[in-house]
Design an enzyme around this catalytic site. Structure first.
Site, PDB file in Angstrom:
ATOM      1  N   PRO A  10       0.939  -6.851   5.103  1.00  0.00           N
ATOM      2  CA  PRO A  10       2.180  -7.587   5.328  1.00  0.00           C
ATOM      3  C   PRO A  10       3.328  -6.725   5.860  1.00  0.00           C
ATOM      4  CG  PRO A  10       1.269  -8.145   3.192  1.00  0.00           C
ATOM      5  CD  PRO A  10       0.410  -7.055   3.755  1.00  0.00           C
ATOM      6  N   ASN A  11       4.054  -7.289   6.786  1.00  0.00           N
ATOM      7  CA  ASN A  11       5.291  -6.724   7.358  1.00  0.00           C
ATOM      8  C   ASN A  11       5.053  -5.565   8.332  1.00  0.00           C
ATOM      9  OD1 ASN A  11       7.084  -8.474   5.864  1.00  0.00           O
ATOM     10  ND2 ASN A  11       6.453  -7.313   4.067  1.00  0.00           N
ATOM     11  N   ARG A  18      11.510  -2.377  11.951  1.00  0.00           N
ATOM     12  CA  ARG A  18      11.640  -2.355  10.485  1.00  0.00           C
ATOM     13  C   ARG A  18      11.941  -0.931  10.015  1.00  0.00           C
ATOM     14  NH1 ARG A  18       6.589  -2.738   6.273  1.00  0.00           N
ATOM     15  NH2 ARG A  18       7.840  -2.687   4.370  1.00  0.00           N
ATOM     16  N   TYR A  23       9.868   4.315   8.651  1.00  0.00           N
ATOM     17  CA  TYR A  23       8.539   4.039   9.203  1.00  0.00           C
ATOM     18  C   TYR A  23       8.339   4.558  10.631  1.00  0.00           C
ATOM     19  CZ  TYR A  23       8.141   1.067   5.115  1.00  0.00           C
ATOM     20  OH  TYR A  23       8.098   0.608   3.822  1.00  0.00           O
ATOM     21  N   ASN A  74      -3.979   0.222   5.823  1.00  0.00           N
ATOM     22  CA  ASN A  74      -2.622   0.325   5.291  1.00  0.00           C
ATOM     23  C   ASN A  74      -2.293  -1.058   4.732  1.00  0.00           C
ATOM     24  OD1 ASN A  74       0.082   0.367   4.720  1.00  0.00           O
ATOM     25  ND2 ASN A  74       0.665   1.516   6.544  1.00  0.00           N
ATOM     26  N   ALA A  77       2.734  -3.600   1.136  1.00  0.00           N
ATOM     27  CA  ALA A  77       3.110  -3.755  -0.280  1.00  0.00           C
ATOM     28  C   ALA A  77       1.948  -4.218  -1.156  1.00  0.00           C
ATOM     29  CB  ALA A  77       4.281  -4.726  -0.398  1.00  0.00           C
ATOM     30  N   HIS A  80       0.386  -2.014  -3.913  1.00  0.00           N
ATOM     31  CA  HIS A  80       0.956  -1.753  -5.230  1.00  0.00           C
ATOM     32  C   HIS A  80       0.571  -2.781  -6.287  1.00  0.00           C
ATOM     33  CE1 HIS A  80       3.026   1.082  -2.738  1.00  0.00           C
ATOM     34  NE2 HIS A  80       3.662   0.126  -2.068  1.00  0.00           N
ATOM     35  N   ASP A  87     -10.561  -5.205  -5.483  1.00  0.00           N
ATOM     36  CA  ASP A  87     -11.919  -5.665  -5.815  1.00  0.00           C
ATOM     37  C   ASP A  87     -12.764  -5.813  -4.551  1.00  0.00           C
ATOM     38  OD1 ASP A  87     -11.620  -5.696  -8.550  1.00  0.00           O
ATOM     39  OD2 ASP A  87     -11.328  -7.868  -8.716  1.00  0.00           O
ATOM     40  N   GLU A  98      -7.239   5.006   2.824  1.00  0.00           N
ATOM     41  CA  GLU A  98      -5.942   4.321   2.686  1.00  0.00           C
ATOM     42  C   GLU A  98      -4.891   5.187   3.375  1.00  0.00           C
ATOM     43  OE1 GLU A  98      -4.882   4.357  -1.443  1.00  0.00           O
ATOM     44  OE2 GLU A  98      -2.902   3.453  -1.122  1.00  0.00           O
ATOM     45  N   HIS A 100      -0.643   5.462   4.441  1.00  0.00           N
ATOM     46  CA  HIS A 100       0.740   4.980   4.412  1.00  0.00           C
ATOM     47  C   HIS A 100       1.579   5.815   5.358  1.00  0.00           C
ATOM     48  CE1 HIS A 100      -0.158   2.318   1.161  1.00  0.00           C
ATOM     49  NE2 HIS A 100      -0.830   3.303   0.613  1.00  0.00           N
ATOM     50  N   LEU A 101       2.385   5.138   6.143  1.00  0.00           N
ATOM     51  CA  LEU A 101       3.244   5.838   7.102  1.00  0.00           C
ATOM     52  C   LEU A 101       4.266   6.699   6.375  1.00  0.00           C
ATOM     53  CD1 LEU A 101       3.751   2.694   9.300  1.00  0.00           C
ATOM     54  CD2 LEU A 101       2.647   4.791  10.105  1.00  0.00           C
ATOM     55  N   SER A 102       4.869   6.118   5.349  1.00  0.00           N
ATOM     56  CA  SER A 102       5.922   6.828   4.611  1.00  0.00           C
ATOM     57  C   SER A 102       5.311   7.592   3.439  1.00  0.00           C
ATOM     58  CB  SER A 102       6.952   5.822   4.083  1.00  0.00           C
ATOM     59  OG  SER A 102       6.357   4.967   3.114  1.00  0.00           O
ATOM     60  N   ARG A 107       9.498   7.705  -2.876  1.00  0.00           N
ATOM     61  CA  ARG A 107      10.280   6.471  -2.784  1.00  0.00           C
ATOM     62  C   ARG A 107      10.404   5.809  -4.167  1.00  0.00           C
ATOM     63  NH1 ARG A 107       8.269   3.023   2.122  1.00  0.00           N
ATOM     64  NH2 ARG A 107      10.331   2.081   1.789  1.00  0.00           N
ATOM     65  N   ARG A 111       6.482   1.930  -5.680  1.00  0.00           N
ATOM     66  CA  ARG A 111       5.657   2.308  -4.526  1.00  0.00           C
ATOM     67  C   ARG A 111       4.740   3.489  -4.846  1.00  0.00           C
ATOM     68  NH1 ARG A 111       7.867  -0.461   0.034  1.00  0.00           N
ATOM     69  NH2 ARG A 111      10.089  -0.728  -0.227  1.00  0.00           N
TER      70      ARG A 111
HETATM   71  C1  DQA Z   1       3.741   1.313   3.477  1.00  0.00           C
HETATM   72  C2  DQA Z   1       4.421   1.608   2.129  1.00  0.00           C
HETATM   73  C3  DQA Z   1       4.538   0.334   1.293  1.00  0.00           C
HETATM   74  O1  DQA Z   1       5.205   0.623   0.074  1.00  0.00           O
HETATM   75  C4  DQA Z   1       5.330  -0.722   2.022  1.00  0.00           C
HETATM   76  O2  DQA Z   1       5.368  -1.917   1.266  1.00  0.00           O
HETATM   77  C5  DQA Z   1       4.823  -0.964   3.403  1.00  0.00           C
HETATM   78  C6  DQA Z   1       4.450   0.183   4.215  1.00  0.00           C
HETATM   79  C7  DQA Z   1       3.737   2.558   4.391  1.00  0.00           C
HETATM   80  O3  DQA Z   1       2.999   2.539   5.370  1.00  0.00           O
HETATM   81  O4  DQA Z   1       4.470   3.517   4.138  1.00  0.00           O
HETATM   82  O5  DQA Z   1       4.817  -2.089   3.883  1.00  0.00           O
HETATM   83  O6  DQA Z   1       2.392   0.938   3.233  1.00  0.00           O
END
Ligand code: DQA
Length: 147
Positions: A10-11, A18, A23, A74, A77, A80, A87, A98, A100-102, A107, A111
């Site tokens: 998502p997002n 964003r 990011y 990735n 959210a 978390h 599963d 897995e 994550h960009l950040s 943070r 997170r």
């Molecule tokens: C993220 C970190 C997550 O906490 C956040 O909800 C994202 C992006 C990252 O790539 O850093 O949507 O997965």
């Protein structure tokens, strides 16, 4: 059939606009192109799916069992709190990374918890789009080791 599926949660379709300070400025399309390229450099075919819906990602992981040899994800959210995604990933027996960009560990406390981390081979955080290159390298090595 594609060797690797890159899944974005998502997002992540909002990347580019964003919170670029967190990011980066790359868009999802930039990341997708980089992933396909990185896979090709390792002689691997790839596909990409982004969804804002948890069920789509669970379905994609289920489909990956018959369709893909490795998963790079990735989950946004969902990382978390999504036990259903965790599963589903547990069912997939190939390499799973897995990304994550950040740097989620620098943070908010919520997170800093990943419910998918226990069911993947490894987690890469804080490297921005480079994280997907590193993940692809790891997947290539893991696939080679299992051949
Ligand atoms: C993220 C970190 C997550 O906490 C956040 O909800 C994202 C992006 C990252 O790539 O850093 O949507 O997965």
């Amino acid at each position: 059939m594609r060797d690797i599926i890159y899944l974005f949660g998502p997002n992540l379709d909002r990347l580019g606009t964003r919170d670029p300070a967190v990011y980066g400025s790359a868009t999802l399309a930039d990341l997708e192109a980089g992933c396909i390229d990185a896979a090709a450099r390792h002689g691997l075919s790839a596909e990409v799916l982004q969804s804002n819906r948890e069920a789509d990602l669970v379905d994609a992981v289920h489909a990956a069992v018959a369709r893909n040899r490795a998963i790079v994800i990735n989950p946004g959210a969902l990382t978390h709190y999504s036990y259903s995604l965790a599963d589903a990933l547990a069912i997939f027996s190939g390499p799973k990374i897995e990304v994550h960009l950040s740097n989620v560990f620098a943070r908010e406390p919520w997170r800093q918890v990943s419910v998918v981390a226990p069911v993947v081979n490894g987690t890469i955080v804080g490297l921005g789009k480079i994280g997907f290159m590193v993940a692809t390298e790891a997947v290539a090595a893991l696939l080679k080791a299992s051949d």
